[in-house]
Scaffold this motif. Structure first.
Motif, PDB file in Angstrom:
ATOM      1  N   PRO A 137       1.394  -2.845  21.274  1.00 33.55           N
ATOM      2  CA  PRO A 137       2.458  -1.948  21.128  1.00 33.55           C
ATOM      3  C   PRO A 137       3.449  -1.691  22.046  1.00 33.55           C
ATOM      4  N   ALA A 138       2.924  -1.924  23.436  1.00 32.40           N
ATOM      5  CA  ALA A 138       3.786  -1.764  24.643  1.00 32.40           C
ATOM      6  C   ALA A 138       4.806  -3.199  24.728  1.00 32.40           C
ATOM      7  N   ALA A 139       4.280  -4.128  24.088  1.00 31.32           N
ATOM      8  CA  ALA A 139       5.257  -5.255  24.065  1.00 31.32           C
ATOM      9  C   ALA A 139       6.134  -5.233  23.148  1.00 31.32           C
ATOM     10  N   ASP A 140       5.754  -4.591  22.070  1.00 30.67           N
ATOM     11  CA  ASP A 140       6.924  -4.286  20.701  1.00 30.67           C
ATOM     12  C   ASP A 140       7.903  -3.440  21.120  1.00 30.67           C
ATOM     13  N   LYS A 141       7.433  -2.479  21.896  1.00 29.51           N
ATOM     14  CA  LYS A 141       8.376  -1.342  22.292  1.00 29.51           C
ATOM     15  C   LYS A 141       9.294  -2.092  23.242  1.00 29.51           C
ATOM     16  N   THR A 142       8.909  -2.867  24.401  1.00 31.69           N
ATOM     17  CA  THR A 142       9.755  -3.516  25.298  1.00 31.69           C
ATOM     18  C   THR A 142      10.647  -4.229  24.628  1.00 31.69           C
ATOM     19  N   LEU A 143      10.381  -5.228  23.761  1.00 28.50           N
ATOM     20  CA  LEU A 143      11.204  -6.005  22.892  1.00 28.50           C
ATOM     21  C   LEU A 143      12.050  -5.121  22.335  1.00 28.50           C
ATOM     22  N   MET A 144      11.670  -4.013  21.475  1.00 22.32           N
ATOM     23  CA  MET A 144      12.596  -3.264  20.842  1.00 22.32           C
ATOM     24  C   MET A 144      13.594  -2.545  21.621  1.00 22.32           C
ATOM     25  N   THR A 145      13.171  -1.957  22.783  1.00 18.46           N
ATOM     26  CA  THR A 145      14.224  -1.259  23.833  1.00 18.46           C
ATOM     27  C   THR A 145      15.159  -2.332  24.219  1.00 18.46           C
ATOM     28  N   THR A 146      14.714  -3.622  24.375  1.00 18.82           N
ATOM     29  CA  THR A 146      15.806  -4.577  25.148  1.00 18.82           C
ATOM     30  C   THR A 146      16.587  -5.044  24.010  1.00 18.82           C
ATOM     31  N   LEU A 147      16.285  -5.101  22.686  1.00 15.23           N
ATOM     32  CA  LEU A 147      17.386  -5.396  21.805  1.00 15.23           C
ATOM     33  C   LEU A 147      18.223  -4.398  21.245  1.00 15.23           C
ATOM     34  N   THR A 148      17.451  -3.083  21.523  1.00 12.50           N
ATOM     35  CA  THR A 148      18.503  -1.776  20.799  1.00 12.50           C
ATOM     36  C   THR A 148      19.329  -1.701  22.306  1.00 12.50           C
ATOM     37  N   ILE A 149      19.086  -1.649  23.418  1.00 22.83           N
ATOM     38  CA  ILE A 149      20.155  -1.621  24.451  1.00 22.83           C
ATOM     39  C   ILE A 149      21.224  -2.565  24.697  1.00 22.83           C
ATOM     40  N   THR A 150      20.792  -3.755  24.426  1.00 27.80           N
ATOM     41  CA  THR A 150      21.876  -4.984  24.549  1.00 27.80           C
ATOM     42  C   THR A 150      22.592  -5.118  23.113  1.00 27.80           C
ATOM     43  N   LEU A 151      21.929  -4.844  22.233  1.00 31.42           N
ATOM     44  CA  LEU A 151      22.881  -4.810  20.903  1.00 31.42           C
ATOM     45  C   LEU A 151      24.003  -3.707  20.866  1.00 31.42           C
ATOM     46  N   ALA A 152      23.447  -2.612  21.306  1.00 27.08           N
ATOM     47  CA  ALA A 152      24.285  -1.437  21.553  1.00 27.08           C
ATOM     48  C   ALA A 152      25.637  -1.762  22.513  1.00 27.08           C
ATOM     49  N   VAL A 153      25.117  -2.367  23.376  1.00 26.80           N
ATOM     50  CA  VAL A 153      26.296  -2.424  24.714  1.00 26.80           C
ATOM     51  C   VAL A 153      27.247  -3.726  24.070  1.00 26.80           C
ATOM     52  N   LYS A 154      26.559  -4.514  23.093  1.00 26.21           N
ATOM     53  CA  LYS A 154      27.628  -5.618  22.620  1.00 26.21           C
ATOM     54  C   LYS A 154      28.492  -4.953  21.386  1.00 26.21           C
ATOM     55  N   GLY A 155      28.049  -3.555  21.015  1.00 29.99           N
ATOM     56  CA  GLY A 155      28.669  -3.048  19.638  1.00 29.99           C
ATOM     57  C   GLY A 155      28.236  -3.641  18.245  1.00 29.99           C
ATOM     58  N   MET A 156      27.239  -4.170  18.495  1.00 33.03           N
ATOM     59  CA  MET A 156      26.663  -4.663  17.171  1.00 33.03           C
ATOM     60  C   MET A 156      25.722  -3.656  16.530  1.00 33.03           C
ATOM     61  N   LEU A 157      25.357  -2.451  17.373  1.00 35.36           N
ATOM     62  CA  LEU A 157      24.413  -1.561  16.862  1.00 35.36           C
ATOM     63  C   LEU A 157      25.053  -0.117  17.012  1.00 35.36           C
ATOM     64  N   PRO A 158      24.923   0.741  16.032  1.00 34.66           N
ATOM     65  CA  PRO A 158      25.506   1.990  16.338  1.00 34.66           C
ATOM     66  C   PRO A 158      24.723   2.809  17.353  1.00 34.66           C
ATOM     67  N   VAL A 159      25.553   3.616  18.243  1.00 35.73           N
ATOM     68  CA  VAL A 159      24.889   4.250  19.341  1.00 35.73           C
ATOM     69  C   VAL A 159      24.097   5.251  18.838  1.00 35.73           C
ATOM     70  N   PRO A 160      24.250   6.271  17.569  1.00 35.12           N
ATOM     71  CA  PRO A 160      23.405   7.220  17.536  1.00 35.12           C
ATOM     72  C   PRO A 160      22.062   6.535  16.910  1.00 35.12           C
ATOM     73  N   LEU A 161      22.031   5.513  16.188  1.00 37.08           N
ATOM     74  CA  LEU A 161      20.781   4.849  15.949  1.00 37.08           C
ATOM     75  C   LEU A 161      19.970   4.381  16.997  1.00 37.08           C
ATOM     76  N   ALA A 162      20.645   3.725  18.085  1.00 38.05           N
ATOM     77  CA  ALA A 162      20.083   3.539  19.520  1.00 38.05           C
ATOM     78  C   ALA A 162      19.476   4.837  19.906  1.00 38.05           C
TER      79      ALA A 162
END
Length: 282
Positions: A137-162
């Motif tokens: 689960p730590a690997a899943d969360k690390t992957l999820m955190t990486t995708l959430t932050i980077t996609l939010a930075v690129k504007g592809m994911l809403p900030v409130p959801l992140a």
């Protein structure tokens, strides 16, 4: 002619055979108190040899089992694959920020394959470990955190959801650190705290948490590969974002109210001991 065998206790004791230990003591070849005792058995010319360890009471043996630390092998192929998945997350995040979605998609495929393979190896070849229940689960969360932050930075994911996704993960991580400290057997030292070959507690994901993790992976994967698709999928992504927000909040609350989410390893293994082993009766 009839044979009569005396059965008196004195005659039976006279038939005992002295063990070599006592003979050596008479010759001066054995010094000190012997740890081997003779136990008399009536009507037998042999004596049973038992060590002092067998004469310990059950309570003493139970305390020795409790004080002895439980260790397990953490160097297994499932754990190594999981660690490689964690190590690939920074490269994945860098590729998304730079806009190289081909590399990002390739790393997502690698993460999915290693997640399937390590689970198969752990089940098929009995390579399960408590560290694996933490790393996976730590690997899943690390992957999820990486995708959430980077996609939010690129504007592809809403900030409130992140914020909702990251806030739940931070709360669960802090709870895991606290559970590790409270469940670690004494002595509680810094080295023993980070020694994961000493399992203390096992975290079991709830059913809604499994569903939420799958939905998050679908959302992040679809969002990552969306620039490579020939059609616009922004509207379906918005609906999936609302579903993920709801399941994320639900799964976070499920860990608070679930009684089976955390299992203490030491207490569980002591309860499994039967009355013959000196364990407490149920």
């Amino acid at each position: 002619m009839s044979l009569h065998f005396p059965t008196s206790l004195s005659f039976a004791r006279s038939l005992r055979v002295r063990t070599p230990v006592y003979g050596c003591r008479r010759l001066g070849l054995f010094r000190g108190k012997s740890t081997v005792k003779q136990h008399f058995r009536p009507f037998s010319v042999y004596t049973a040899l038992r060590s002092d360890r067998d004469n310990k009471p059950n309570s003493t043996r139970l305390e020795e089992r409790r004080s002895k630390p439980i260790r397990e092998n953490v160097y297994t192929w499932p754990n190594l694959l999981t660690m490689s998945r964690i190590a690939a997350c920074p490269v994945l995040g860098y590729a998304i920020v730079k806009g190289d979605f081909y590399i990002a998609t390739s790393l997502l495929v690698y993460a999915g394959l290693t997640d399937f393979v390590d689970g198969f190896l752990a089940r098929r070849y009995n390579m399960r470990s408590v560290l694996g229940t933490i790393l996976d689960p730590a690997a899943d969360k690390t992957l999820m955190t990486t995708l959430t932050i980077t996609l939010a930075v690129k504007g592809m994911l809403p900030v409130p959801l992140a914020v909702i996704i990251l806030g739940r993960d931070v709360a669960l991580s802090l709870s895991a650190f606290y559970i590790r400290y409270t469940s670690l057997p004494a002595p509680k030292t810094w080295a023993r705290y980070w020694d994961f070959s000493l399992p203390s507690a096992e975290v079991r994901p709830t059913e809604i948490s499994k569903v939420n993790t799958a939905l998050q992976l679908v959302l992040m994967g679809t969002t990552t590969i969306s620039p490579l698709l020939p059609t616009d999928i922004s509207l379906p992504l918005q609906g999936l974002q609302w579903i993920v927000a709801a399941t994320t909040i639900w799964s976070g609350l499920s860990y608070v109210f679930s009684k089976d989410a955390v299992r203490i390893i030491a207490q569980h293994r002591v309860r499994r001991k039967g009355p013959s082993d000196g364990g407490p009766q149920k």
